[in-house]
Design a protein around this motif. Sequence first.
Motif, PDB file in Angstrom:
ATOM      1  N   UNK B  52       0.737  -1.235   0.126  1.00  0.00           N
ATOM      2  CA  UNK B  52       0.003   0.078   0.138  1.00  0.00           C
ATOM      3  C   UNK B  52       0.916   1.334  -0.005  1.00  0.00           C
ATOM      4  N   UNK B  53       2.139   1.230   0.705  1.00  0.00           N
ATOM      5  CA  UNK B  53       2.964   2.392   0.835  1.00  0.00           C
ATOM      6  C   UNK B  53       3.447   2.517  -0.365  1.00  0.00           C
ATOM      7  N   UNK B  54       3.881   1.656  -1.319  1.00  0.00           N
ATOM      8  CA  UNK B  54       4.502   1.678  -2.747  1.00  0.00           C
ATOM      9  C   UNK B  54       3.208   2.301  -3.463  1.00  0.00           C
ATOM     10  N   UNK B  55       2.128   1.784  -3.519  1.00  0.00           N
ATOM     11  CA  UNK B  55       1.166   2.462  -3.926  1.00  0.00           C
ATOM     12  C   UNK B  55       1.202   3.918  -4.035  1.00  0.00           C
ATOM     13  N   UNK B  56       1.037   4.176  -2.831  1.00  0.00           N
ATOM     14  CA  UNK B  56       0.936   5.820  -2.542  1.00  0.00           C
ATOM     15  C   UNK B  56       2.246   6.526  -3.199  1.00  0.00           C
ATOM     16  N   UNK B  57       3.350   5.983  -2.901  1.00  0.00           N
ATOM     17  CA  UNK B  57       4.398   6.717  -3.514  1.00  0.00           C
ATOM     18  C   UNK B  57       4.774   6.461  -4.988  1.00  0.00           C
ATOM     19  N   UNK B  58       3.929   5.536  -5.607  1.00  0.00           N
ATOM     20  CA  UNK B  58       4.053   5.348  -6.934  1.00  0.00           C
ATOM     21  C   UNK B  58       5.416   4.663  -7.437  1.00  0.00           C
ATOM     22  N   UNK B  59       5.614   3.823  -6.517  1.00  0.00           N
ATOM     23  CA  UNK B  59       7.001   2.714  -6.492  1.00  0.00           C
ATOM     24  C   UNK B  59       6.556   1.487  -6.995  1.00  0.00           C
ATOM     25  N   UNK B  60       7.005   0.715  -8.015  1.00  0.00           N
ATOM     26  CA  UNK B  60       6.860  -0.483  -8.630  1.00  0.00           C
ATOM     27  C   UNK B  60       7.227  -1.565  -7.390  1.00  0.00           C
ATOM     28  N   UNK B  61       6.458  -2.608  -7.412  1.00  0.00           N
ATOM     29  CA  UNK B  61       6.753  -3.754  -6.507  1.00  0.00           C
ATOM     30  C   UNK B  61       7.128  -5.022  -6.961  1.00  0.00           C
ATOM     31  N   UNK B  62       8.304  -5.482  -6.453  1.00  0.00           N
ATOM     32  CA  UNK B  62       8.516  -6.919  -6.801  1.00  0.00           C
ATOM     33  C   UNK B  62       8.591  -7.705  -5.671  1.00  0.00           C
ATOM     34  N   UNK B  63       8.782  -8.942  -5.963  1.00  0.00           N
ATOM     35  CA  UNK B  63       8.856  -9.938  -4.598  1.00  0.00           C
ATOM     36  C   UNK B  63      10.254 -10.436  -4.143  1.00  0.00           C
ATOM     37  N   UNK B  64      10.623 -10.706  -2.936  1.00  0.00           N
ATOM     38  CA  UNK B  64      11.786 -10.843  -2.617  1.00  0.00           C
ATOM     39  C   UNK B  64      11.618 -12.163  -1.780  1.00  0.00           C
ATOM     40  N   UNK B  65      11.514 -13.185  -2.348  1.00  0.00           N
ATOM     41  CA  UNK B  65      11.597 -14.680  -1.608  1.00  0.00           C
ATOM     42  C   UNK B  65      12.789 -14.950  -1.150  1.00  0.00           C
ATOM     43  N   UNK B  66      12.673 -15.942   0.216  1.00  0.00           N
ATOM     44  CA  UNK B  66      13.810 -16.255   0.693  1.00  0.00           C
ATOM     45  C   UNK B  66      13.996 -17.505   1.127  1.00  0.00           C
ATOM     46  N   UNK B  67      14.711 -18.048   1.826  1.00  0.00           N
ATOM     47  CA  UNK B  67      14.807 -19.355   2.640  1.00  0.00           C
ATOM     48  C   UNK B  67      13.848 -18.977   3.799  1.00  0.00           C
ATOM     49  N   UNK B  68      13.338 -20.474   4.166  1.00  0.00           N
ATOM     50  CA  UNK B  68      12.350 -20.284   5.536  1.00  0.00           C
ATOM     51  C   UNK B  68      13.476 -20.520   6.669  1.00  0.00           C
ATOM     52  N   UNK B  69      13.865 -18.971   6.938  1.00  0.00           N
ATOM     53  CA  UNK B  69      14.846 -19.363   7.776  1.00  0.00           C
ATOM     54  C   UNK B  69      14.887 -17.898   8.611  1.00  0.00           C
TER      55      UNK B  69
END
Lengths: 255, 255, 255, 255
Positions: B52-69
């Motif tokens: 929601x914050x990214x939307x407010x600032x017009x910033x594009x969103x990507x996913x940053x998946x990581x290890x389950x740790x």
Amino acid sequence: MAIEIDLNCDMGESFGIYKIGNDEEMMKYVTSISVGCGFHAGDPHVMRKTVNLAKKYGVAVGAHPGYPDLVGFGRRRLEATPEEVKDDILYQVGALKAFCAAAGVELQHVKPHGQLYMMAWRNEVLARGILEAIREIKLEPIFLALYNTIPYQMAKSMGVRVVGELYADLDYAPDGTTFIKKVHGEIDPEATVKKVLKMVLEGKVTSSEGKDIEVKGTSICFHGDNPRGPEIAQAVRRELEKKGVKIVPLRQQTL
Amino acid sequence: MAIEIDLNCDMGESFGIYKIGNDEEMMKYVTSISVGCGFHAGDPHVMRKTVNLAKKYGVAVGAHPGYPDLVGFGRRRLEATPEEVKDDILYQVGALKAFCAAAGVELQHVKPHGQLYMMAWRNEVLARGILEAIREIKLEPIFLALYNTIPYQMAKSMGVRVVGELYADLDYAPDGTTFIKKVHGEIDPEATVKKVLKMVLEGKVTSSEGKDIEVKGTSICFHGDNPRGPEIAQAVRRELEKKGVKIVPLRQQTL
Amino acid sequence: MAIEIDLNCDMGESFGIYKIGNDEEMMKYVTSISVGCGFHAGDPHVMRKTVNLAKKYGVAVGAHPGYPDLVGFGRRRLEATPEEVKDDILYQVGALKAFCAAAGVELQHVKPHGQLYMMAWRNEVLARGILEAIREIKLEPIFLALYNTIPYQMAKSMGVRVVGELYADLDYAPDGTTFIKKVHGEIDPEATVKKVLKMVLEGKVTSSEGKDIEVKGTSICFHGDNPRGPEIAQAVRRELEKKGVKIVPLRQQTL
Amino acid sequence: MAIEIDLNCDMGESFGIYKIGNDEEMMKYVTSISVGCGFHAGDPHVMRKTVNLAKKYGVAVGAHPGYPDLVGFGRRRLEATPEEVKDDILYQVGALKAFCAAAGVELQHVKPHGQLYMMAWRNEVLARGILEAIREIKLEPIFLALYNTIPYQMAKSMGVRVVGELYADLDYAPDGTTFIKKVHGEIDPEATVKKVLKMVLEGKVTSSEGKDIEVKGTSICFHGDNPRGPEIAQAVRRELEKKGVKIVPLRQQTL
């Protein structure tokens, strides 16, 4: 017109090397499954396997999001806020939807699991959180709910497509809610068949206090962690068909 | 034609009451963010807030998946199988995509986090697992990757749109890979600006052994867990613009 | 003097409603158990139940600490630092010791689980971390280790009482280490009995490449997640006794 | 005889790279700490560091076990059974005790955390579970409890040494219980000093409805996740000493 009934079962509840349920065997008798999404049960690997299995057997897939409580299997009351519940549900359903999309199958329904389901029966804000999460999922899945509870009624008033669920293997309280235990006991196949026929054909079930109460729904739930599950589901299906009931997954039912 | 550069930052790494990063402040200077997806960092509530914050600032969103740790912040090597990695990524990206869809924003890119990213640099089967997961996500997001590593090259050969990433705040090894530590040290803003200008304008960076090496990419990464992050991002952005570089999010870059 | 042999089994690996192993049945044939401590398997409730069961059957209790990786059952390599490993072990063993104290039984031994065990076979600093943790536990338990690996030798040099362990149900590599898989395959009872007799009476085992190698130890390990475990343990015990071997838990062995 | 007061603070609530509290600074002003045990906060590495820090500053160590709910910081109601609570507490306290033993310090007290604490205030079976766990820990630690609640009274009747706790930074309800929030707000140092002096010297506190109520205890609690904590603790300590109050850790108080 023939009565249409969906047979659903909780599946994908294994976790890592831990196994629960005889998923592949149950697939042969049910028309829909509700898949654990990694919070109370299931993991990403199990989710993919379960969705692929459903595709193989032509069974419709729904999400079964629960509380983040693996050790309690989501069967302990947890007072999360409605916002937390909403976000936890969207997260879990979103994750499962990705596995559905990868397999080329549709996400048919959402059914909250265990105490997340039960707590909403008597809590309007919680029920609203669940329904708002469902609304945010594109394409909006069907909401599978217990007849006449708060979430069931709220879905109607919010315009969310809702289908009532009947429980083959749980006891009913006099108010129409069911008892969910941490570990379920043994179930008698014959009595279960009789109970289901009465629910489907007469719209009635005998509650824990001995009186008949009204129940309504076009989907019958079986639990996956029951060793005799496949045998019972098979018997129920056969007897329903003998009575002329059509076994049809939710999304194909003519409402 | 002007050089186009995206400025990206890891965000949404808070968890419950635990806070990391000054996300809102960073939003003012970057054009893309990579959002933690609940395995190494982040939780459903933080994910929604961040999107929601990214939307407010017009910033594009990507996913940053990581290890389950979570306790190791995904910065410890974990020898999961390629199938486990593939399923863990699809799960996490699917979950984030649901929050994007709810907010009405597009999922722009996927960037693996920490050791999940690093282990794939030298591991073909792992790289393939990651790319297969990205392929399964509809609409296929951009893959953000370190130039000339195995996953970068494999994306090219598999036809997955890949963008090279340059690191403002990490040191480079002579082979062009970077060092990721469990906790990052202090960073000098002036030296960082100088380093970024050289990477963007000359395509070179001085490696840990003192020699210049070739680097290539149109997205510059800042880390969220750096207290001086906003100040540094602001300075980098200003100096790039002074040199005539256009600051443009990935999806809008003319490749 | 008669050969003294301890029969040990990994137990307490259930988690919440997830069940692994036939613990109570195995208790009848073994003299020691290694109990999961909640990181790779087990939970506080399972730990208490398992310790109480051991007390009932007069079986000695040891700790089986593992990596914090429930979904991988501690069978995935995880590059934790030696300090992290040391602290994770002290934490888990301390927790189990509390259940032992509550039941009035002694903590007999510590045996690292899965990859935590295997990674230390070839890593001196990791081995030292494990042994330092064991030293910090009052009263210092016995260290159960694979013969001639780095931790085995280091225990000797550090003055920690160590006992060699022989594997009934795992294959040996030519260097004397064993193969641990995420899920174990079927085991032939007759071949297992023969193999154990050879290890105990001749100090030899046939490795995966067909040659006999030297093995040494006074404790034989069975795995709990093997459905035929009780049957095999019973057969091994009977045949050892026939050969005049005395079945004695570690703490009572005359070294 | 002078009034003796212990100053305690929740500590060791950091997790992995996530930091909460200014533990080392607070150590200078308090006489006891309650250490997170890895379920709602803390991890094995943080636990060791915190215990070592307490030793360095001569501060007494207690355990602060909570619900297994890291994302909720143990501040959400969770309906675990009394047996689950008992086992979860024994597990966590046992783990912390191992770090105390390793550092050569005594485990002084146990204080349940957050909702685990609050739910027991009105629940006899839960309170009994907590006290049974404390009884099982050798040597039996002091139970730190809110005056006149069910667990406080039950400890008296069971013969468990209990000390009443006064809250510097929480509001009191008219029934003498306090309000614990997920995130605490700002606290005024001056008002806090005044409030504490009144509690210690007059045995009274003004409740949320404006009336004075009776409170009793010889330990004053500060929360670790308050940025002005050290400043407030220092002021409270100074003003108490000015009034002739002796600052003494629990175990050294002459009851």
